[in-house]
Scaffold this motif. Sequence first.
Motif, PDB file in Angstrom:
ATOM      1  N   LEU A 258      -0.005   6.667   4.328  1.00 24.08           N
ATOM      2  CA  LEU A 258       0.970   6.158   5.294  1.00 24.08           C
ATOM      3  C   LEU A 258       2.024   5.267   4.634  1.00 24.08           C
ATOM      4  CD1 LEU A 258       1.973   5.792   8.188  1.00 24.08           C
ATOM      5  CD2 LEU A 258       0.234   4.011   8.478  1.00 24.08           C
ATOM      6  N   GLY A 259       1.604   4.434   3.688  1.00 17.91           N
ATOM      7  CA  GLY A 259       2.556   3.525   3.038  1.00 17.91           C
ATOM      8  C   GLY A 259       3.657   4.294   2.317  1.00 17.91           C
TER       9      GLY A 259
ATOM     10  N   LEU B 115       0.597  -5.088  -6.799  1.00 16.19           N
ATOM     11  CA  LEU B 115       0.031  -5.993  -5.781  1.00 16.19           C
ATOM     12  C   LEU B 115      -1.384  -5.563  -5.406  1.00 16.19           C
ATOM     13  CD1 LEU B 115       0.234  -8.183  -3.489  1.00 16.19           C
ATOM     14  CD2 LEU B 115       1.191  -6.372  -2.032  1.00 16.19           C
ATOM     15  N   ASP B 116      -2.336  -6.441  -5.700  1.00 15.49           N
ATOM     16  CA  ASP B 116      -3.695  -6.260  -5.187  1.00 15.49           C
ATOM     17  C   ASP B 116      -3.899  -7.323  -4.115  1.00 15.49           C
ATOM     18  OD1 ASP B 116      -6.356  -6.120  -4.587  1.00 15.49           O
ATOM     19  OD2 ASP B 116      -7.063  -6.148  -6.654  1.00 15.49           O
TER      20      ASP B 116
ATOM     21  N   GLY C  88      -2.109  -2.042  12.098  1.00 16.85           N
ATOM     22  CA  GLY C  88      -3.501  -2.324  12.458  1.00 16.85           C
ATOM     23  C   GLY C  88      -4.286  -1.032  12.518  1.00 16.85           C
ATOM     24  N   SER C  89      -4.923  -0.822  13.656  1.00 12.52           N
ATOM     25  CA  SER C  89      -5.752   0.373  13.870  1.00 12.52           C
ATOM     26  C   SER C  89      -6.194   0.320  15.324  1.00 12.52           C
ATOM     27  CB  SER C  89      -6.969   0.298  12.945  1.00 12.52           C
ATOM     28  OG  SER C  89      -8.026   1.113  13.422  1.00 12.52           O
TER      29      SER C  89
ATOM     30  N   PHE D  71     -14.844  -3.375   8.112  1.00 13.62           N
ATOM     31  CA  PHE D  71     -13.506  -2.837   8.392  1.00 13.62           C
ATOM     32  C   PHE D  71     -13.104  -3.141   9.838  1.00 13.62           C
ATOM     33  CE2 PHE D  71     -10.556   0.466   9.815  1.00 13.62           C
ATOM     34  CZ  PHE D  71      -9.594   0.434   8.818  1.00 13.62           C
TER      35      PHE D  71
ATOM     36  N   PRO E  56      -2.603   2.626  14.646  1.00 12.83           N
ATOM     37  CA  PRO E  56      -2.787   4.077  14.588  1.00 12.83           C
ATOM     38  C   PRO E  56      -4.215   4.494  14.954  1.00 12.83           C
ATOM     39  CG  PRO E  56      -2.056   3.181  12.447  1.00 12.83           C
ATOM     40  CD  PRO E  56      -2.511   2.040  13.303  1.00 12.83           C
ATOM     41  N   PRO E  57      -4.372   5.721  15.465  1.00 17.65           N
ATOM     42  CA  PRO E  57      -5.705   6.314  15.583  1.00 17.65           C
ATOM     43  C   PRO E  57      -6.058   6.955  14.238  1.00 17.65           C
ATOM     44  CG  PRO E  57      -4.073   7.850  16.410  1.00 17.65           C
ATOM     45  CD  PRO E  57      -3.309   6.651  15.896  1.00 17.65           C
ATOM     46  N   ASP E  58      -7.134   7.753  14.170  1.00 16.15           N
ATOM     47  CA  ASP E  58      -7.420   8.503  12.935  1.00 16.15           C
ATOM     48  C   ASP E  58      -6.263   9.473  12.684  1.00 16.15           C
ATOM     49  OD1 ASP E  58      -9.822   7.205  12.933  1.00 16.15           O
ATOM     50  OD2 ASP E  58     -10.991   8.924  13.612  1.00 16.15           O
TER      51      ASP E  58
ATOM     52  N   ALA F 268      -6.308  -8.041  -2.403  1.00 15.98           N
ATOM     53  CA  ALA F 268      -7.625  -8.696  -2.383  1.00 15.98           C
ATOM     54  C   ALA F 268      -7.743  -9.788  -3.440  1.00 15.98           C
ATOM     55  CB  ALA F 268      -8.719  -7.647  -2.567  1.00 15.98           C
TER      56      ALA F 268
ATOM     57  N   ALA G 267      -4.440  -1.967   3.188  1.00 15.68           N
ATOM     58  CA  ALA G 267      -5.714  -2.528   3.660  1.00 15.68           C
ATOM     59  C   ALA G 267      -6.813  -1.566   3.223  1.00 15.68           C
ATOM     60  CB  ALA G 267      -5.731  -2.684   5.178  1.00 15.68           C
TER      61      ALA G 267
ATOM     62  N   ARG H   4      -1.490  -1.179  -5.726  1.00 18.46           N
ATOM     63  CA  ARG H   4      -2.340  -1.378  -6.905  1.00 18.46           C
ATOM     64  C   ARG H   4      -2.067  -0.353  -7.998  1.00 18.46           C
ATOM     65  NH1 ARG H   4      -8.208  -1.610  -4.201  1.00 18.46           N
ATOM     66  NH2 ARG H   4      -7.375   0.287  -3.289  1.00 18.46           N
TER      67      ARG H   4
ATOM     68  N   GLY I 286       0.833  -1.211   0.000  1.00 18.72           N
ATOM     69  CA  GLY I 286       0.000   0.000   0.000  1.00 18.72           C
ATOM     70  C   GLY I 286       0.864   1.255   0.000  1.00 18.72           C
TER      71      GLY I 286
ATOM     72  N   TRP J 220      -9.951   0.697   3.171  1.00 23.89           N
ATOM     73  CA  TRP J 220     -10.756   1.455   4.142  1.00 23.89           C
ATOM     74  C   TRP J 220     -12.223   1.385   3.730  1.00 23.89           C
ATOM     75  CZ3 TRP J 220     -12.250   3.400   8.424  1.00 23.89           C
ATOM     76  CH2 TRP J 220     -13.057   4.542   8.510  1.00 23.89           C
TER      77      TRP J 220
ATOM     78  N   ARG K  82       0.442   5.677  -1.713  1.00 24.89           N
ATOM     79  CA  ARG K  82      -0.033   6.947  -1.141  1.00 24.89           C
ATOM     80  C   ARG K  82      -0.100   6.819   0.381  1.00 24.89           C
ATOM     81  NH1 ARG K  82      -5.771   6.393  -0.065  1.00 24.89           N
ATOM     82  NH2 ARG K  82      -6.513   4.436  -0.934  1.00 24.89           N
TER      83      ARG K  82
HETATM   84  N1  LIG Z   1      -5.491   6.997   7.844  1.00 19.90           N
HETATM   85  C1  LIG Z   1      -5.952   6.677   9.054  1.00 19.90           C
HETATM   86  O1  LIG Z   1      -6.608   7.491   9.720  1.00 19.90           O
HETATM   87  C2  LIG Z   1      -5.693   5.305   9.608  1.00 19.90           C
HETATM   88  C3  LIG Z   1      -6.082   5.019  10.912  1.00 19.90           C
HETATM   89  C4  LIG Z   1      -5.849   3.746  11.427  1.00 19.90           C
HETATM   90  C5  LIG Z   1      -5.246   2.775  10.644  1.00 19.90           C
HETATM   91  N2  LIG Z   1      -4.872   3.076   9.375  1.00 19.90           N
HETATM   92  C6  LIG Z   1      -4.237   2.037   8.567  1.00 19.90           C
HETATM   93  O2  LIG Z   1      -3.054   2.517   7.990  1.00 19.90           O
HETATM   94  C7  LIG Z   1      -2.828   1.841   6.751  1.00 19.90           C
HETATM   95  C8  LIG Z   1      -2.570   2.864   5.660  1.00 19.90           C
HETATM   96  O3  LIG Z   1      -3.739   3.624   5.445  1.00 19.90           O
HETATM   97  P1  LIG Z   1      -3.682   5.147   4.995  1.00 19.90           P
HETATM   98  O4  LIG Z   1      -3.555   5.947   6.210  1.00 19.90           O
HETATM   99  O5  LIG Z   1      -2.634   5.357   3.981  1.00 19.90           O
HETATM  100  O6  LIG Z   1      -5.100   5.412   4.389  1.00 19.90           O
HETATM  101  P2  LIG Z   1      -6.092   4.544   3.520  1.00 19.90           P
HETATM  102  O7  LIG Z   1      -6.857   5.482   2.732  1.00 19.90           O
HETATM  103  O8  LIG Z   1      -6.843   3.658   4.438  1.00 19.90           O
HETATM  104  O9  LIG Z   1      -5.133   3.733   2.532  1.00 19.90           O
HETATM  105  C9  LIG Z   1      -5.199   2.384   2.373  1.00 19.90           C
HETATM  106  C10 LIG Z   1      -3.902   1.936   1.731  1.00 19.90           C
HETATM  107  O10 LIG Z   1      -4.032   0.552   1.470  1.00 19.90           O
HETATM  108  C11 LIG Z   1      -3.915   0.329   0.069  1.00 19.90           C
HETATM  109  N3  LIG Z   1      -4.842  -0.701  -0.360  1.00 19.90           N
HETATM  110  C12 LIG Z   1      -6.194  -0.716  -0.223  1.00 19.90           C
HETATM  111  N4  LIG Z   1      -6.694  -1.837  -0.773  1.00 19.90           N
HETATM  112  C13 LIG Z   1      -5.629  -2.531  -1.265  1.00 19.90           C
HETATM  113  C14 LIG Z   1      -5.499  -3.761  -1.953  1.00 19.90           C
HETATM  114  N5  LIG Z   1      -6.548  -4.492  -2.279  1.00 19.90           N
HETATM  115  N6  LIG Z   1      -4.265  -4.171  -2.314  1.00 19.90           N
HETATM  116  C15 LIG Z   1      -3.176  -3.420  -2.019  1.00 19.90           C
HETATM  117  N7  LIG Z   1      -3.221  -2.232  -1.367  1.00 19.90           N
HETATM  118  C16 LIG Z   1      -4.456  -1.814  -1.000  1.00 19.90           C
HETATM  119  C17 LIG Z   1      -4.249   1.650  -0.589  1.00 19.90           C
HETATM  120  O11 LIG Z   1      -3.642   1.721  -1.847  1.00 19.90           O
HETATM  121  P3  LIG Z   1      -4.416   2.161  -3.197  1.00 19.90           P
HETATM  122  O12 LIG Z   1      -3.720   3.404  -3.611  1.00 19.90           O
HETATM  123  O13 LIG Z   1      -4.197   1.021  -4.112  1.00 19.90           O
HETATM  124  O14 LIG Z   1      -5.880   2.372  -2.852  1.00 19.90           O
HETATM  125  C18 LIG Z   1      -3.629   2.616   0.403  1.00 19.90           C
HETATM  126  O15 LIG Z   1      -2.242   2.737   0.200  1.00 19.90           O
HETATM  127  C19 LIG Z   1      -4.047   0.968   6.504  1.00 19.90           C
HETATM  128  O16 LIG Z   1      -3.789  -0.348   6.960  1.00 19.90           O
HETATM  129  C20 LIG Z   1      -5.091   1.618   7.384  1.00 19.90           C
HETATM  130  O17 LIG Z   1      -6.137   0.753   7.769  1.00 19.90           O
HETATM  131  C21 LIG Z   1      -5.070   4.315   8.842  1.00 19.90           C
END
Ligand SMILES: NC(=O)c1ccc[n+]([C@@H]2O[C@H](COP(=O)([O-])OP(=O)(O)OC[C@H]3O[C@@H](n4cnc5c(N)ncnc54)[C@H](OP(=O)(O)O)[C@@H]3O)[C@@H](O)[C@H]2O)c1
Length: 257
Positions: A27-28, A72-73, A151-152, A168, A198-200, A75, A102, A47, A22, A104, A25
């Motif tokens: 956090l990744g 990598l997908d 995780g979360s 979720f 992480p939190p929000d 899912a 993961a 993806r 991931g 959202w 964009r």
């Molecule tokens: N942002 C927050 O507030 C928050 C809070 C708690 C936990 N987290 C966790 O932190 C991690 C990163 O999330 P984020 O903050 O960057 O926001 P996010 O919007 O939840 O981003 C999800 C990330 O996972 C990727 N992803 C989703 N479905 C996928 C799939 N089928 N195969 C491969 N990659 C996939 C997305 O990539 P694409 O570009 O391909 O969609 C994106 O990079 C996640 O595990 C999320 O649950 C985030």
Amino acid sequence: MSAVNMVLTMSELHGCVVVVTGAGRGLGAALALAFADAGCRMIICGRNEDALRHNAAAITERSKRPCDVIQLDLAAAESVAAAVATIRASHEKIDVLVNNGAMWLEGRSTPYSAQEIMGTINSAVSGTFLFVQGLLPQLNKSHRPDIVTIGSTSSLPTAALRHVSVPFYAAKRAQGALADGFRQQLLGTPVRSIIINPPDLDDISTLDPEWDKSPSRQKGERATNRDIADAVIFAVTRPRHINLSITVDADQGGVFS
Ligand SMILES: NC(=O)c1ccc[n+]([C@@H]2O[C@H](COP(=O)([O-])OP(=O)(O)OC[C@H]3O[C@@H](n4cnc5c(N)ncnc54)[C@H](OP(=O)(O)O)[C@@H]3O)[C@@H](O)[C@H]2O)c1
């Protein structure tokens, strides 16, 4: 942490091979840059190949090291198998695997489609499990192997549902079990399984001046992706005999807000 300890911490990661899922964009992408800044050789997966290539170019320009881009997908089992095969063919060992990707899915009152439900559960749980399982032989060749699962606060057994969807919530709870399960399965081996909850978050670009200001935020403000990147780097650089599970909480967007 003192400046001297921070430098030691970063140098400990120098030359490590790190996989982040991931990483196109959010956090990744921030995690990939943070590990690259610590001297790691990056393999970034996701993806959106255009976004990954853009991030890989930024990493290479900054670190002067190559950065692999892997489609990598999580899912889709065939996509996971293809990604595992490509990584295994080109890298004999992996030091750190970060399960960040993961899907959202926000809570709402209207029904969710089967695709949304399957995508949420499969990306976080089935695909993540398959990816880890496929790369374990590479992790086993490292002298300091770590699996880090993002995780979360929803992964906590006592977490309230708040604004997240039930799929979720269930997927993140299962990711907590995944990390705990790997920790038990890998007892007595060199591989650690670490979870960071992480939190929000406020998602800040690493190029935004706000990124550097994140450590001076005050109580009452939201956490940022920078805070999580720092927590991950902290966890993987602890002595090998301990294993951290970190829940990052905040007044805003945290466990009790
Ligand atoms: N942002 C927050 O507030 C928050 C809070 C708690 C936990 N987290 C966790 O932190 C991690 C990163 O999330 P984020 O903050 O960057 O926001 P996010 O919007 O939840 O981003 C999800 C990330 O996972 C990727 N992803 C989703 N479905 C996928 C799939 N089928 N195969 C491969 N990659 C996939 C997305 O990539 P694409 O570009 O391909 O969609 C994106 O990079 C996640 O595990 C999320 O649950 C985030």
